[in-house]
Design a protein around this motif. Sequence first.
Motif, PDB file in Angstrom:
ATOM      1  N   GLY A  97       0.823  -1.209   0.000  1.00 47.76           N
ATOM      2  CA  GLY A  97       0.000   0.000   0.000  1.00 47.76           C
ATOM      3  C   GLY A  97       0.855   1.255   0.000  1.00 47.76           C
ATOM      4  N   ALA A  98       1.889   1.248   0.824  1.00 50.95           N
ATOM      5  CA  ALA A  98       2.754   2.427   0.903  1.00 50.95           C
ATOM      6  C   ALA A  98       3.362   2.736  -0.463  1.00 50.95           C
TER       7      ALA A  98
ATOM      8  N   PHE B 103      -4.430   7.404   7.230  1.00 53.42           N
ATOM      9  CA  PHE B 103      -3.257   6.526   7.257  1.00 53.42           C
ATOM     10  C   PHE B 103      -2.890   6.169   5.829  1.00 53.42           C
ATOM     11  N   HIS B 104      -1.655   6.466   5.441  1.00 56.27           N
ATOM     12  CA  HIS B 104      -1.241   6.201   4.063  1.00 56.27           C
ATOM     13  C   HIS B 104       0.022   5.354   3.953  1.00 56.27           C
TER      14      HIS B 104
ATOM     15  N   GLU C 179      -8.565   8.626   2.103  1.00 57.78           N
ATOM     16  CA  GLU C 179      -9.322   7.374   2.193  1.00 57.78           C
ATOM     17  C   GLU C 179     -10.801   7.748   2.260  1.00 57.78           C
TER      18      GLU C 179
ATOM     19  N   ASP D 147      -7.123   6.713  -1.684  1.00 52.18           N
ATOM     20  CA  ASP D 147      -6.363   5.598  -1.126  1.00 52.18           C
ATOM     21  C   ASP D 147      -7.332   4.461  -0.800  1.00 52.18           C
TER      22      ASP D 147
ATOM     23  N   GLN E  73      -7.126  -0.247   1.780  1.00 49.18           N
ATOM     24  CA  GLN E  73      -7.941  -1.108   2.641  1.00 49.18           C
ATOM     25  C   GLN E  73      -9.376  -1.254   2.134  1.00 49.18           C
TER      26      GLN E  73
ATOM     27  N   LYS F 117      -3.565  -4.388  -0.058  1.00 54.05           N
ATOM     28  CA  LYS F 117      -4.108  -5.411   0.857  1.00 54.05           C
ATOM     29  C   LYS F 117      -4.891  -6.556   0.200  1.00 54.05           C
TER      30      LYS F 117
HETATM   31  C1  LIG Z   1      -2.567  -0.559   5.222  1.00 50.59           C
HETATM   32  C2  LIG Z   1      -2.735   0.734   4.553  1.00 50.59           C
HETATM   33  C3  LIG Z   1      -1.651   1.364   3.907  1.00 50.59           C
HETATM   34  C4  LIG Z   1      -0.259   0.800   3.927  1.00 50.59           C
HETATM   35  O1  LIG Z   1      -0.197  -0.406   3.272  1.00 50.59           O
HETATM   36  P1  LIG Z   1       1.134  -1.340   3.437  1.00 50.59           P
HETATM   37  O2  LIG Z   1       0.875  -2.484   2.518  1.00 50.59           O
HETATM   38  O3  LIG Z   1       1.223  -1.725   4.866  1.00 50.59           O
HETATM   39  O4  LIG Z   1       2.283  -0.508   2.998  1.00 50.59           O
HETATM   40  C5  LIG Z   1      -1.900   2.550   3.248  1.00 50.59           C
HETATM   41  N1  LIG Z   1      -3.132   3.101   3.229  1.00 50.59           N
HETATM   42  C6  LIG Z   1      -4.175   2.522   3.838  1.00 50.59           C
HETATM   43  C7  LIG Z   1      -5.512   3.165   3.762  1.00 50.59           C
HETATM   44  C8  LIG Z   1      -4.019   1.338   4.537  1.00 50.59           C
HETATM   45  O5  LIG Z   1      -5.051   0.781   5.181  1.00 50.59           O
END
Ligand SMILES: *Cc1c(COP(=O)(O)O)cnc(C)c1O
Length: 389
Positions: free
Chosen positions: A102-103, A135-136, A188, A221, A224, A250
């Motif tokens: 995700g990052a 959270f990103h 998000e 984003d 998730q 994810k």
């Molecule tokens: C988990 C998450 C991330 C980070 O993903 P990773 O695979 O851990 O790098 C980024 N944005 C959101 C919304 C997340 O839930």
Amino acid sequence: MDIFSLDKKYIANTYARFPLQIVKGKGSIAIDINGKKYIDFGSGIAVNTFGYSDKKWAKAVTKQVKKFQHTSNLYYHEKCTILAEKLCEKTGFKKVFFSNSGAEANECAIKVIRKYAEVKKGKDCYKIITLVNSFHGRTITTLSATGQDVFHNDFLPLTDGFIHVKAGDFEALENIVKTEKIAGVLMELVQGEGGVMPLDENFVQKVEKLCKDNDVVLAIDEVQTGNGRTGSLYAYQGYNIKPDLITTAKGLGGGLPIGATMLSEKVEDVLKAGMHGSTFGGNPVASAGAISIIDRLDEKFLNSVKEKSNYIISNLSAEEGVIKVSGKGLMLGIETKKSAKEVALKCLEKGLIVLTAKNKVRLLPPLNIDYKTLKKGVEILKSVIRDEL
Ligand SMILES: *Cc1c(COP(=O)(O)O)cnc(C)c1O
């Protein structure tokens, strides 16, 4: 040495793990080292979309492993291209960049936003608005995008150019877009780590219009929320907006690492050869698994996700110990009178895996969980919420 001691000795201290060692899993059931069974409402944080070792997924993955496992992006291989085609056909996005998390998907989005703005508006236009409580990711730049100071303080200085605005405060956001040089907005639609908080639809639609009117790139984003988690294939579809790009990870791989940044016509050609890359990105094995997931997320299946969501919400909302249920689809946050951490630990004792996010108990069950197992899990959760601790 047992695994707990070994882990403490050799694994970096970054995780506060639950006292559970999983040795096997099937569907929505995890089995620990002592043979005890757990109903899993966590899916490895929304990753195991079809549960543990799903038959179709495992077949797709093992078939690919036996053919070849990796090529690098110097050569063509069919699986990532087919996956990109499927994602584009199902969403209307034009091109996909594949990474492994995700990052990384968000890093790519940030680079696209900056490059687009540099070309269109000049070098001094690079700032990106993100939301408080978002959270990103954990890289320095995605951490900088993340609107939670708790993640920042140990790693200053952060990457320059992120402005955090309170979710829902359209006036503040509009004011910044009108008075500063803004390249993009990244948010998000349901803040997951921030406590399973869905954004207000009206706010989101106003932000979309503001971005359009001011040629600001709108990035969502969906790391998730994506891949069926909220009952839409991607959550933006449930908000009736058309972002310029989305990121996901994810649940896309169904258990293997993959990230995707999906680009609309506005930004599809921003990145040129050599500007970005990833050694593992679009790996054939991860892509083969992802195809087997994406292929099954059709209308009928997504409706079943919504129905299961309603089942959980209607069952828990009326509970004495429940203050509020928030979220969308099978991404739900339960605010309980008891502390979320206590509830999670007690559930574990009773054979149910749940997660937490801020002060909420967080539920992210496999999307294909059967009703019998779902019901059993909800009953355990209810009994824990009711129980005097
Ligand atoms: C988990 C998450 C991330 C980070 O993903 P990773 O695979 O851990 O790098 C980024 N944005 C959101 C919304 C997340 O839930």
